[in-house]
Design a protein around this motif. Structure first.
Motif, short mmCIF file in Angstrom:
data_model
loop_
_atom_site.label_atom_id
_atom_site.label_comp_id
_atom_site.label_asym_id
_atom_site.label_seq_id
_atom_site.Cartn_x
_atom_site.Cartn_y
_atom_site.Cartn_z
N ASN A 192 0.86 -1.19 0.00
CA ASN A 192 0.00 0.00 0.00
C ASN A 192 0.90 1.23 0.00
OD1 ASN A 192 -2.55 1.22 -0.02
ND2 ASN A 192 -2.49 1.55 2.20
N GLY A 193 1.07 1.84 -1.17
CA GLY A 193 2.03 2.94 -1.26
C GLY A 193 3.41 2.39 -0.94
N GLU A 194 4.04 3.02 0.04
CA GLU A 194 5.35 2.54 0.48
C GLU A 194 5.21 1.36 1.46
OE1 GLU A 194 8.53 4.08 -0.37
OE2 GLU A 194 7.18 4.82 -1.94
N GLY A 195 4.00 1.12 1.89
CA GLY A 195 3.78 0.11 2.93
C GLY A 195 3.89 -1.31 2.43
N ARG A 196 4.39 -2.19 3.30
CA ARG A 196 4.53 -3.60 2.97
C ARG A 196 4.10 -4.45 4.16
NH1 ARG A 196 10.63 -3.26 0.26
NH2 ARG A 196 10.09 -1.61 -1.20
N ILE A 197 3.53 -5.58 3.85
CA ILE A 197 3.19 -6.54 4.90
C ILE A 197 4.01 -7.80 4.67
CG2 ILE A 197 1.37 -7.94 5.96
CD1 ILE A 197 -0.66 -5.88 5.10
N PHE A 198 4.55 -8.33 5.74
CA PHE A 198 5.33 -9.57 5.68
C PHE A 198 4.68 -10.61 6.60
CE2 PHE A 198 8.11 -5.98 4.98
CZ PHE A 198 8.81 -6.33 3.85
N ALA A 199 4.99 -11.85 6.34
CA ALA A 199 4.47 -12.90 7.22
C ALA A 199 5.51 -14.00 7.35
CB ALA A 199 3.17 -13.48 6.66
N SER A 200 5.60 -14.58 8.51
CA SER A 200 6.48 -15.74 8.67
C SER A 200 5.82 -16.77 9.58
CB SER A 200 7.87 -15.33 9.17
OG SER A 200 7.80 -14.57 10.33
N GLY A 201 6.36 -17.97 9.52
CA GLY A 201 5.84 -19.03 10.37
C GLY A 201 4.88 -19.96 9.65
N SER A 202 4.18 -20.76 10.46
CA SER A 202 3.37 -21.85 9.92
C SER A 202 2.32 -21.37 8.93
CB SER A 202 2.69 -22.59 11.07
OG SER A 202 1.86 -21.71 11.79
N MET A 203 1.85 -20.15 9.07
CA MET A 203 0.79 -19.69 8.16
C MET A 203 1.28 -19.51 6.73
SD MET A 203 0.20 -15.66 8.73
CE MET A 203 0.63 -15.41 10.41
N THR A 204 2.60 -19.59 6.51
CA THR A 204 3.13 -19.39 5.15
C THR A 204 3.58 -20.70 4.49
OG1 THR A 204 5.41 -19.00 5.88
CG2 THR A 204 3.97 -17.09 5.80
N LEU A 205 3.32 -21.82 5.12
CA LEU A 205 3.70 -23.09 4.49
C LEU A 205 2.97 -23.23 3.15
CD1 LEU A 205 5.26 -25.77 4.71
CD2 LEU A 205 3.19 -26.78 5.61
N GLY A 206 3.71 -23.65 2.16
CA GLY A 206 3.14 -23.71 0.81
C GLY A 206 3.81 -22.70 -0.09
N GLY A 207 4.63 -21.84 0.50
CA GLY A 207 5.38 -20.86 -0.27
C GLY A 207 6.68 -21.47 -0.77
N TYR A 208 7.69 -20.64 -0.92
CA TYR A 208 8.93 -21.08 -1.57
C TYR A 208 9.95 -21.64 -0.58
CZ TYR A 208 6.97 -18.46 -5.43
OH TYR A 208 6.15 -18.01 -6.42
N TYR A 209 9.57 -21.78 0.66
CA TYR A 209 10.50 -22.29 1.68
C TYR A 209 9.71 -23.26 2.55
CZ TYR A 209 14.40 -21.91 5.03
OH TYR A 209 15.49 -22.16 5.83
N ALA A 210 10.28 -24.43 2.75
CA ALA A 210 9.49 -25.47 3.43
C ALA A 210 9.53 -25.34 4.94
CB ALA A 210 10.00 -26.85 3.01
N GLY A 211 10.72 -25.07 5.48
CA GLY A 211 10.88 -25.14 6.93
C GLY A 211 10.42 -23.91 7.68
N VAL A 212 9.30 -23.35 7.26
CA VAL A 212 8.86 -22.08 7.87
C VAL A 212 8.51 -22.22 9.34
CG1 VAL A 212 8.08 -20.95 5.76
CG2 VAL A 212 6.53 -22.53 6.93
N ASP A 213 8.04 -23.41 9.71
CA ASP A 213 7.57 -23.61 11.08
C ASP A 213 8.68 -24.24 11.91
OD1 ASP A 213 5.90 -23.76 13.25
OD2 ASP A 213 5.00 -25.66 12.64
N SER A 214 9.78 -23.53 12.03
CA SER A 214 10.93 -24.04 12.79
C SER A 214 11.75 -22.85 13.24
CB SER A 214 11.80 -24.94 11.89
OG SER A 214 12.41 -24.16 10.88
N PHE A 215 12.61 -23.07 14.21
CA PHE A 215 13.45 -21.96 14.69
C PHE A 215 14.26 -21.37 13.53
CE2 PHE A 215 13.81 -24.21 19.07
CZ PHE A 215 12.55 -23.77 19.40
N LEU A 216 14.94 -22.26 12.80
CA LEU A 216 15.81 -21.78 11.73
C LEU A 216 15.00 -21.13 10.61
CD1 LEU A 216 18.81 -21.64 10.97
CD2 LEU A 216 18.53 -23.78 9.73
#
Lengths: 508, 150
Positions: free
Chosen positions: A444-468
């Motif tokens: 939104n304009g300059e604004g950005r939203i990011f997300a991490s963790g289990s809710m993003t499984l299915g994206g380009y990185y598998a181990g989202v729900d882990s410390f690393l």
């Protein structure tokens, strides 16, 4: 228009774009804050730790949280699933959630701190000549708390629960939070922010449909339990009298529950009989290529962690980053799915249980779960799949160890993102993010939203729900933020000087 | 570690080119040497060995990468990183003695072994953790310093 001052109105909630004037009209106080992390758990912690190391000051970050400390929810779930602070997690030595550099790892620290060189030898030999070293939960929590104090976590936390994230009409976003009753002058407060980070974790524990139906229909929450909810009464009763327990699931939690049951037999004289029910039963290695074959035996699929190690930072990560659509979903399913860690102690226990007859395996789809009249037992009817007969298993308890709820629509604030901000779902039905964890279609304009963790499984990185995985996401988000002018890139110089501060526990 | 093929090569060359050069220069002063041997002759032999480790290592990395494909986790266990010093060191010694790529002068086994073993252990130790202090993203990039990010 009738508006309760300090609260939202139906009209406001129904509106996808808010203005400064809208909130002023509602009497909701607005605070300017460049970066807001929603969640307050380990995902928020990993993000904020990285940003603080990148030179972002505490007055530019707020974490909206209803937790007392970042590891609180994790500790609760781990403890219920029988991993108390003295027990070991399923996590790599170098997945140090308190230290973005991963060194020294938990094994070296344990070897040094507890004067136990054996664990250093174990990490040297793993996984070839020893089980993977994994840290004790207590060590992880303790080091995390130390790091939280070092980065002044508490100064950034705002108690509350986030209900809405909305686009602002002139760019950026509003984050609407409900503070604890009595802690603020108004029922709601709002942050006006350029960067939002969502790390809300799992919406709750998941129940198998048939067990959920049983619990509701028979109002029985004592004998049919989920491994992630408090269920110590089950073990207590099994220590008092001989019982039969039916365990469902073949993942790491099932492994830990089985260990607890057999430990109670070994150490406390319990006479428990365990029926372990598998829906899918891999009897031998999975995969038809020698270069893509997961070890599996007796119903269990084995790998060190919830994905193959290279998913976090090797050729599997590279491959996944190159995949789109169904190919990505299928690959994630192939390298993930239900699996457990190949620990010698667990295998010994189950082999012994099988030989002595107190550990029985069943397989197939459950047809029904019904109470047995005039007894306190529950009958599980399992339909025969190919070649297997229909079987009935009677048990005093059923433990559902199949996992946590992952339906993101059960998350009110995530639902809000989908409905009002324009975020979408990925190939696994979770929140759609770019390779750097930026939520798609949410700028939104300059604004950005990011997300991490289990809710993003299915994206380009598998181990989202882990410390690393959380630390990886934080680093990718940090790099994106640097491009947007927020923070200094953690290059070799800053990285080294900041590590030195970390090592000396110097506050930042 | 979970190296990619490019990561293997980059890591090998980068570490031998920095840590390797510095360490060889330092250890050259301390290695056992034959009576009356010139320091320059010692260095010629040691730096030739270092060069062989780097160049022949490219081939070794192809072999390791191929073997790694048969591991489900697509990882390269810490122990492997130590064990492979045996075949690699043996090959370097054979090449040196056979004057490949050139005549590096008379070199005794104790000289070579002192340099090779200490260097191998040093680089092995650095790549198993401390490197991440300087190169924060290295472990996620499968051992690459260039590429594989963004």
């Amino acid at each position: 228009m009738s508006v309760t001052q300090g609260d939202v109105s139906r009209q406001l909630v129904d509106s996808s774009v808010w203005s400064d004037q809208d909130l002023a009209n509602h009497g909701i106080p607005v605070y300017d804050m460049p970066f807001v992390s929603v969640g307050g758990g380990i995902g928020s912690f990993a993000m904020v730790d990285t940003l603080r190391i990148a030179g972002i000051t505490t007055d530019q970050i707020r974490v909206i949280s209803d937790l007392e400390r970042p590891s609180q929810t994790y500790e609760y779930l781990a403890s219920n699933s029988q991993i108390r602070s003295g027990h070991r997690l399923r996590s790599d030595s170098s997945s140090t959630v308190d230290c973005i550099w991963g060194w020294p790892g938990y094994a070296l620290r344990e070897a040094w701190g507890k004067k136990t060189p054996g664990v250093a030898v174990q990490v040297l030999l793993e996984p070839v000549a020893a089980d993977y070293y994994t840290p004790k939960a207590g060590q992880v929590y303790e080091s995390l708390n130390r790091e939280a104090a070092r980065i002044r976590w508490n100064q950034m936390v705002v108690p509350g629960i986030v209900r809405h994230v909305r686009r602002r009409d002139r760019g950026d976003y509003f984050v609407l939070s409900t503070p604890p009753a009595g802690s603020a002058a108004t029922k709601r407060i709002a942050f006006r922010s350029r960067f939002i980070h969502m790390a809300v974790g799992y919406p709750g524990v998941r129940f198998l449909d048939d067990l959920q139906a049983y619990r509701k229909e028979h109002n029985d929450f004592q004998r049919v339990v989920n491994a992630y909810e408090p269920h110590d009464h089950v073990y207590a009763e099994m220590r008092r009298r001989p019982c039969t327990v039916l365990v469902r699931g073949a993942g790491i939690v099932a492994s830990r529950v089985l260990q607890r049951l057999i430990d109670d037999r070994d150490q406390h004289g319990a006479q428990t009989t365990i029926v372990h029910l598998f829906r899918n039963y891999p009897a031998g290695p999975q995969g038809d290529k020698a270069t893509f074959r997961r070890p599996a035996a007796k119903g269990w699929a084995y790998q060190g962690f919830n994905f193959p190690k290279a998913a976090w930072g090797g050729q599997i990560r590279d491959h996944l980053e190159s995949l789109e659509g169904d190919a990505r979903r299928d690959f994630i399913d192939a390298i993930g799915g239900t699996n457990t860690a190949p620990r010698k102690h667990w295998r010994e226990q189950l082999d012994r249980g099988e030989a002595q007859g107190f550990y029985l395996q069943g397989r197939g789809e459950v047809q029904s779960v019904i109470p047995i009249p005039d007894t306190r037992q529950i009958r599980t009817v399992v339909g025969g799949t190919t070649g297997l007969p229909t079987t009935e298993y009677d048990a005093d308890f059923i433990i559902d160890a199949t996992g946590l709820e992952a339906n993101i629509e059960d998350h009110r604030v995530v639902m809000d993102l989908l409905r009002h901000v324009g975020a979408g779902k990925n190939v696994k039905g979770r929140l759609d993010v770019e390779r750097d964890f930026r939520v798609r279609n949410a700028d939104n304009g300059e604004g950005r939203i990011f997300a991490s963790g289990s809710m993003t499984l299915g994206g380009y990185y598998a181990g989202v729900d882990s410390f690393l995985g959380l630390q990886y996401a934080a680093l990718r988000i940090h790099d994106n933020l640097v491009d947007a002018g927020f923070g200094q890139r953690i290059g070799p110089g800053r990285s080294t000087s900041q590590w030195w501060k970390w090592a000396r526990n110097t506050g930042i | 570690m979970t190296p990619t093929l490019a990561g293997r090569m980059q890591s090998r060359l980068a570490l031998l080119g920095t840590v390797g050069v510095v360490w060889t220069a330092l250890i050259g002063l301390a290695v056992p040497r034959p009576e009356g041997a010139e320091t320059s002759a010692i260095y010629k032999a040691l730096f030739t060995a270092l060069l062989i480790v780097a160049v022949a290592g490219i081939v070794w990395e192809l072999v390791y990468h191929a073997l790694q494909q048969y591991r489900w986790e697509k990882d390269w266990p810490t122990l492997f990183g130590l064990i492979v010093a045996v075949p690699e060191g043996t090959m370097v010694w054979i090449l040196l003695k056979n004057q490949i790529p050139w005549d590096a002068g008379p070199v005794q086994a104790s000289t070579f072994l002192t340099m090779f073993i200490t260097l191998w252990l040093l680089i092995w130790a650095i790549t198993n953790g401390p490197l991440q202090i300087v190169a924060l993203r290295w472990r996620y990039r499968g051992g690459r310093f260039l590429g594989g990010w963004g």
